[in-house]
Design an enzyme around this catalytic site. Structure first.
Site, short mmCIF file in Angstrom:
data_model
loop_
_atom_site.label_atom_id
_atom_site.label_comp_id
_atom_site.label_asym_id
_atom_site.label_seq_id
_atom_site.Cartn_x
_atom_site.Cartn_y
_atom_site.Cartn_z
N ALA A 170 0.82 -1.21 0.00
CA ALA A 170 0.00 0.00 0.00
C ALA A 170 0.86 1.27 0.00
O ALA A 170 1.94 1.26 0.61
CB ALA A 170 -0.91 -0.01 1.22
N PRO A 171 0.43 2.33 -0.66
CA PRO A 171 -0.87 2.54 -1.31
C PRO A 171 -0.99 2.00 -2.74
O PRO A 171 -2.02 2.23 -3.37
CB PRO A 171 -1.02 4.07 -1.30
CG PRO A 171 0.39 4.57 -1.37
CD PRO A 171 1.23 3.56 -0.63
N ASN A 183 1.02 2.10 -5.79
CA ASN A 183 1.50 2.57 -7.11
C ASN A 183 2.36 1.52 -7.80
O ASN A 183 2.28 1.33 -9.01
CB ASN A 183 2.31 3.86 -6.95
CG ASN A 183 1.41 5.08 -6.95
OD1 ASN A 183 0.28 5.02 -7.46
ND2 ASN A 183 1.88 6.16 -6.39
N LYS A 184 3.16 0.81 -7.00
CA LYS A 184 4.03 -0.20 -7.62
C LYS A 184 3.21 -1.42 -8.03
O LYS A 184 3.51 -2.06 -9.03
CB LYS A 184 5.19 -0.57 -6.69
CG LYS A 184 6.10 0.62 -6.44
CD LYS A 184 7.31 0.29 -5.63
CE LYS A 184 8.08 1.54 -5.25
NZ LYS A 184 7.57 2.19 -4.02
N ASP A 238 -0.51 -5.85 2.94
CA ASP A 238 -0.10 -4.70 3.75
C ASP A 238 -0.75 -4.81 5.12
O ASP A 238 -1.87 -5.31 5.25
CB ASP A 238 -0.46 -3.37 3.10
CG ASP A 238 0.45 -2.25 3.58
OD1 ASP A 238 1.40 -1.88 2.87
OD2 ASP A 238 0.23 -1.75 4.73
N CYS A 265 13.29 3.87 0.19
CA CYS A 265 13.46 5.30 -0.12
C CYS A 265 14.54 5.85 0.81
O CYS A 265 14.47 6.99 1.24
CB CYS A 265 12.19 6.08 0.13
SG CYS A 265 10.71 5.32 -0.45
#
Ligand code: SAM
Length: 275
Positions: free
Chosen positions: A113-114, A116-117, A135, A237
């Protein structure tokens, strides 16, 4: 301040489950945007961070990714609200692109989540096969359902479950060949988080990084236990070695049957040369 660095361009991924690059190019040209073609260098992309006005490029590395000046806002754009465009940073497009599951394959998105991947993975497998997405966070998972519905993703099976409790022996996952592990991390590689992190005291930060990297190790290790898994992409990240290189190094020591693929070496060279 210097920590903020130059502005980054606005990246927009064309969702090929719902539209095509040609249709989107035509749409933006009709909206008065000037299309400057495919970027020719990393420098050109970075310089785009200083641009304003109505022009755009196609990204140099990622297919179906467009590059706009930083001030561009598509949140109200009809193509965005219809799920034809996904507002996704370039770095966040790398994991699914590198995992590159074949059309029709079985994939796990371990910390999804959320989503995009997950939606990027679905576009790569062309909605065929299966993406099992997990998730822990109920709220983020609800946001993800909305996002995937809007993006026209139909090959997913979402579960509000701790990935570490997902059994690799479950017959459901016997064909899983590709796994994406994109776990919680310090976020230290995100420009807006850098200042916060540098202001945190040394010992607080160490403790936090240790806890995060312990979970990251367990998540990647767990991914390697699925019986048919061939490829695992681990992404963060974070710019902290404890969460990146150290995790991968330890995992490989424990799992000598896996090896590291130097898939990005050419890009690193490009960046180093440019610097
Ligand atoms: N991959 C997502 C994307 O591209 O939209 C972003 C994932 S975010 C970096 C990390 C996610 O891991 C968070 O949503 C968090 O709730 C989830 N998470 C943390 N621990 C988890 C666990 N044990 N099992 C599954 N998900 C977990």
């Amino acid at each position: 301040g210097s920590l903020d660095g130059p502005a980054l361009p606005r990246y927009v991924r064309v969702n090929t489950l719902k539209t095509s690059m040609d249709d989107v190019l035509t749409y933006f040209k009709r909206q008065g945007y000037t299309y400057l073609g495919k970027a020719r260098s990393i420098k050109e992309l970075i310089d785009f961070g200083q641009k304003s006005g109505k022009s755009f490029l196609q990204d140099l590395h990622i297919p179906n990714l467009l590059v706009f000046p930083p001030s561009t806002d598509f949140h109200k754009d009809s193509l965005y609200t219809a799920g034809h465009l996904i507002l996704q940073d370039k770095a966040s497009c790398l994991p699914a692109l590198l995992l590159d599951p074949p059309v029709g394959s079985c994939v796990i998105d371990a910390c999804a989540a959320p989503g995009n991947k997950t939606s990027h993975l679905a576009a790569i497998v062309q909605n065929k096969g299966k993406i099992f997405a997990f998730d822990l966070d109920t709220k983020r998972l609800a946001t993800m359902s909305t996002l995937l519905l809007r993006a026209g993703v139909t090959c997913q099976e979402l579960a509000n479950q701790d990935f570490l409790t997902v059994s690799p022996c479950d017959p459901k996952y016997q064909k899983v060949s590709h796994i994406l592990v994109d776990p919680s991390c310090s976020g230290s590689g995100m420009p807006d988080r850098m200042r916060v992190l540098t202001e945190e005291s040394g010992s607080d930060q160490d403790e936090r990084l240790q806890a995060l990297s312990a979970f990251q190790r367990r998540a990647v290790s767990h991914a390697l236990r699925f019986p048919s898994v061939q490829y695992v992409v681990y992404s963060t990240c974070s710019i902290h070695q404890q969460e990146d290189e150290d995790v991968v190094k330890d995992i490989l020591e424990q799992h000598p049957d896996f090896r590291y693929v130097h898939i990005l070496s050419l890009w690193y060279t490009a960046i180093m040369l440019w610097r």
